[in-house]
Design a protein around this motif. Structure first.
Motif, PDB file in Angstrom:
ATOM      1  N   ALA A  23     -13.202  -4.621   1.517  1.00 61.18           N
ATOM      2  CA  ALA A  23     -14.506  -4.854   0.210  1.00 61.18           C
ATOM      3  C   ALA A  23     -13.237  -5.185  -1.187  1.00 61.18           C
ATOM      4  O   ALA A  23     -14.104  -5.740  -1.726  1.00 61.18           O
ATOM      5  N   LEU A  24     -12.684  -4.583  -1.162  1.00 58.05           N
ATOM      6  CA  LEU A  24     -11.111  -5.163  -2.082  1.00 58.05           C
ATOM      7  C   LEU A  24     -11.187  -6.631  -1.990  1.00 58.05           C
ATOM      8  O   LEU A  24     -11.215  -7.436  -3.111  1.00 58.05           O
ATOM      9  N   ALA A  25     -10.629  -6.954  -0.716  1.00 60.26           N
ATOM     10  CA  ALA A  25      -9.948  -8.214  -0.784  1.00 60.26           C
ATOM     11  C   ALA A  25     -11.733  -9.418  -1.007  1.00 60.26           C
ATOM     12  O   ALA A  25     -11.059 -10.619  -1.573  1.00 60.26           O
ATOM     13  N   LYS A  26     -12.408  -8.770  -0.907  1.00 58.48           N
ATOM     14  CA  LYS A  26     -13.998 -10.239  -0.903  1.00 58.48           C
ATOM     15  C   LYS A  26     -14.212  -9.473  -2.130  1.00 58.48           C
ATOM     16  O   LYS A  26     -14.541 -10.850  -2.975  1.00 58.48           O
ATOM     17  N   SER A  27     -14.185  -8.383  -2.700  1.00 61.52           N
ATOM     18  CA  SER A  27     -13.985  -8.562  -4.231  1.00 61.52           C
ATOM     19  C   SER A  27     -13.443  -9.220  -5.085  1.00 61.52           C
ATOM     20  O   SER A  27     -12.909  -9.928  -6.770  1.00 61.52           O
ATOM     21  N   LEU A  28     -12.074  -9.662  -4.614  1.00 63.54           N
ATOM     22  CA  LEU A  28     -11.031 -10.362  -5.507  1.00 63.54           C
ATOM     23  C   LEU A  28     -11.422 -11.991  -5.664  1.00 63.54           C
ATOM     24  O   LEU A  28     -10.706 -13.040  -5.380  1.00 63.54           O
ATOM     25  N   GLY A  29     -12.777 -12.253  -3.955  1.00 63.99           N
ATOM     26  CA  GLY A  29     -13.072 -13.921  -3.721  1.00 63.99           C
ATOM     27  C   GLY A  29     -11.384 -14.370  -3.189  1.00 63.99           C
ATOM     28  O   GLY A  29     -11.558 -15.694  -2.800  1.00 63.99           O
ATOM     29  N   ILE A  30     -11.079 -13.154  -1.796  1.00 59.86           N
ATOM     30  CA  ILE A  30     -10.498 -13.045  -1.300  1.00 59.86           C
ATOM     31  C   ILE A  30     -10.771 -13.427  -0.009  1.00 59.86           C
ATOM     32  O   ILE A  30     -11.366 -12.506   0.848  1.00 59.86           O
ATOM     33  N   GLY A  31     -10.579 -14.321   1.273  1.00 62.89           N
ATOM     34  CA  GLY A  31     -11.565 -14.464   2.771  1.00 62.89           C
ATOM     35  C   GLY A  31     -11.117 -14.045   3.620  1.00 62.89           C
ATOM     36  O   GLY A  31     -10.744 -14.117   5.005  1.00 62.89           O
ATOM     37  N   GLU A  32      -9.217 -14.384   4.123  1.00 61.85           N
ATOM     38  CA  GLU A  32      -8.564 -13.879   4.665  1.00 61.85           C
ATOM     39  C   GLU A  32      -7.824 -12.205   3.845  1.00 61.85           C
ATOM     40  O   GLU A  32      -7.050 -12.497   3.138  1.00 61.85           O
ATOM     41  N   VAL A  33      -7.844 -11.538   5.490  1.00 61.52           N
ATOM     42  CA  VAL A  33      -6.284 -10.025   5.101  1.00 61.52           C
ATOM     43  C   VAL A  33      -5.883  -9.963   6.871  1.00 61.52           C
ATOM     44  O   VAL A  33      -5.768 -10.471   7.787  1.00 61.52           O
ATOM     45  N   GLU A  34      -4.714  -9.340   6.190  1.00 58.84           N
ATOM     46  CA  GLU A  34      -4.038  -8.930   7.256  1.00 58.84           C
ATOM     47  C   GLU A  34      -3.858  -7.700   7.538  1.00 58.84           C
ATOM     48  O   GLU A  34      -4.010  -6.983   6.777  1.00 58.84           O
ATOM     49  N   ILE A  35      -4.385  -6.898   8.378  1.00 58.75           N
ATOM     50  CA  ILE A  35      -4.123  -5.375   8.738  1.00 58.75           C
ATOM     51  C   ILE A  35      -2.760  -5.215  10.171  1.00 58.75           C
ATOM     52  O   ILE A  35      -2.274  -5.579  10.450  1.00 58.75           O
ATOM     53  N   ARG A  36      -2.161  -3.570   9.914  1.00 58.69           N
ATOM     54  CA  ARG A  36      -1.502  -3.105  10.056  1.00 58.69           C
ATOM     55  C   ARG A  36      -1.518  -2.127  11.413  1.00 58.69           C
ATOM     56  O   ARG A  36      -2.127  -1.473  11.229  1.00 58.69           O
ATOM     57  N   ASN A  37      -0.137  -2.142  11.671  1.00 60.19           N
ATOM     58  CA  ASN A  37      -0.436  -0.882  12.971  1.00 60.19           C
ATOM     59  C   ASN A  37       1.002   0.049  12.590  1.00 60.19           C
ATOM     60  O   ASN A  37       1.446   1.229  13.193  1.00 60.19           O
ATOM     61  N   ASP A  38       1.282   0.009  11.124  1.00 61.04           N
ATOM     62  CA  ASP A  38       2.170   0.906  10.591  1.00 61.04           C
ATOM     63  C   ASP A  38       2.066   1.996   9.579  1.00 61.04           C
ATOM     64  O   ASP A  38       3.133   2.918   9.245  1.00 61.04           O
ATOM     65  N   LEU A  39       0.742   2.195   9.344  1.00 61.68           N
ATOM     66  CA  LEU A  39      -0.186   3.266   8.397  1.00 61.68           C
ATOM     67  C   LEU A  39      -0.179   3.934   8.352  1.00 61.68           C
ATOM     68  O   LEU A  39      -0.866   3.832   9.476  1.00 61.68           O
ATOM     69  N   SER A  40       0.304   4.875   8.492  1.00 57.77           N
ATOM     70  CA  SER A  40      -0.315   6.219   9.141  1.00 57.77           C
ATOM     71  C   SER A  40      -1.284   6.788   8.743  1.00 57.77           C
ATOM     72  O   SER A  40      -1.646   6.895   7.559  1.00 57.77           O
ATOM     73  N   GLY A  41      -2.314   7.631   9.413  1.00 53.30           N
ATOM     74  CA  GLY A  41      -3.820   7.843   8.925  1.00 53.30           C
ATOM     75  C   GLY A  41      -4.400   6.983   8.979  1.00 53.30           C
ATOM     76  O   GLY A  41      -5.298   7.152   7.952  1.00 53.30           O
ATOM     77  N   ASN A  42      -4.543   5.923   9.374  1.00 51.76           N
ATOM     78  CA  ASN A  42      -5.030   4.812   8.557  1.00 51.76           C
ATOM     79  C   ASN A  42      -4.802   3.627  10.343  1.00 51.76           C
ATOM     80  O   ASN A  42      -4.783   4.001  11.051  1.00 51.76           O
ATOM     81  N   ALA A  43      -6.032   3.020   9.722  1.00 53.00           N
ATOM     82  CA  ALA A  43      -6.625   2.528  11.173  1.00 53.00           C
ATOM     83  C   ALA A  43      -5.102   0.729  10.719  1.00 53.00           C
ATOM     84  O   ALA A  43      -4.339   0.866   9.567  1.00 53.00           O
ATOM     85  N   ILE A  44      -4.656   0.267  12.144  1.00 54.75           N
ATOM     86  CA  ILE A  44      -4.594   0.901  13.759  1.00 54.75           C
ATOM     87  C   ILE A  44      -4.069   2.250  13.798  1.00 54.75           C
ATOM     88  O   ILE A  44      -4.516   2.667  15.354  1.00 54.75           O
ATOM     89  N   LEU A  45      -3.788   3.005  13.417  1.00 56.14           N
ATOM     90  CA  LEU A  45      -2.402   3.556  13.904  1.00 56.14           C
ATOM     91  C   LEU A  45      -3.985   5.153  13.592  1.00 56.14           C
ATOM     92  O   LEU A  45      -3.101   6.105  14.729  1.00 56.14           O
ATOM     93  N   ASP A  46      -4.774   5.141  13.147  1.00 57.61           N
ATOM     94  CA  ASP A  46      -4.972   6.576  13.593  1.00 57.61           C
ATOM     95  C   ASP A  46      -6.058   6.426  15.332  1.00 57.61           C
ATOM     96  O   ASP A  46      -7.051   6.922  14.814  1.00 57.61           O
TER      97      ASP A  46
END
Length: 270
Positions: A23-46
């Motif tokens: 939602a943050l990306a979208k609010s900035l008019g950004i259409g592309e995102v990168e997700i991560r596998n190193d954020l504890s307690g968050n996607a993807i690790l959760d």
């Protein structure tokens, strides 16, 4: 004025749940995102399922450009091989276009001859895995002196030698480009640019670390604006993804305003 195609790495706001990050990306008019596998307690690790990520991205009208990252990719054995397959499968299922490949960064495998051979071995093994899934491998040289792949030139030589330009692209990271001291860029092989600045006037280049990486502003010592302008003028048409690691950025109460200020700063200079 040339427009910059901004993207957003989850490291820009790592405390946000994935849907809030989108939602943050979208609010900035950004259409592309990168997700991560190193954020504890968050996607993807959760344990978030890839289908849930895909659905969330689609609901916000976003493209997932990469999963960040397969670590120590250039030390090929059963462990990275299994992790690579797991991440490639996840990328396929969540709709991510690419997997970032990060070299080992602990002072080992740096010897001349050894590092080139290790790189070729890993790229050779990864190519059929990525091709089968239709996923791009984004090779990211790191500028740290202890890194086993600092040079974009060496990465490009290996990719071209294997005839694998359709499978592998480069990540041009403005921070690591500055640290490596390698003037040459490869806009034709770049698939992604990571942007972050260093504003601390006291830290030496040799001592710069991820913890110094902030959003780009007028105090930037890495010449992000110059790097971005040069890449655009050389024909790079891909995304420029914010990837700040500094704790003070992550603590900002209004990440949208902070990111907007950095976007405006860069846009005005390119």
């Amino acid at each position: 004025m040339t427009s910059i195609r901004f993207a957003l790495n989850h490291m820009a706001a790592p405390s946000l749940a994935i849907d809030d990050f989108f939602a943050l990306a979208k609010s900035l008019g950004i259409g592309e995102v990168e997700i991560r596998n190193d954020l504890s307690g968050n996607a993807i690790l959760d344990g978030t399922k890839p289908e849930a990520i895909k659905q969330a991205a689609e609901s916000h009208g976003l493209t997932i450009i990469s999963i960040n990252a397969l670590q120590r990719f250039n030390e090929w054995n059963a462990v990275p091989a299994a992790e690579a397959q797991e991440l490639i499968d996840y990328a396929s299922a969540c709709g991510a276009k690419a997997l970032v490949l990060v070299p080992k960064n602990d002072g080992t495998g740096c010897a001349d001859g050894e590092r080139q051979a290790n790189l070729r071995q890993s790229l050779t093994a990864l190519k059929p895995m990525l091709d089968k899934a239709g996923i791009i491998g984004l090779v990211e040289p790191l500028g740290f002196e202890i890194c086993s792949l600092r040079s974009k030139t060496e990465a490009v030589e290996a990719i071209k030698e294997l005839g694998a330009q359709s499978t592998f692209k480069l990540v041009h990271d403005t921070f690591h480009h500055h640290l490596a001291g390698e003037a040459v860029t490869f806009p034709e092989l770049a698939g992604l640019v990571h942007i972050s600045g260093v504003s601390d006037p006291a830290v030496s280049v040799a001592d710069m670390r991820d913890s110094h990486r902030v959003l780009v502003d007028g105090d930037d010592r890495l010449d992000n604006a110059g790097q971005i302008k040069a890449l655009l003028q050389a024909g790079y048409k891909g995304p420029f993804s914010f990837e700040p690691f500094a704790a003070e950025v992550h603590a900002v109460k209004d990440p949208a305003a902070a990111l907007r200020a950095s976007m405006d700063y860069l846009t005005a200079r390119v």
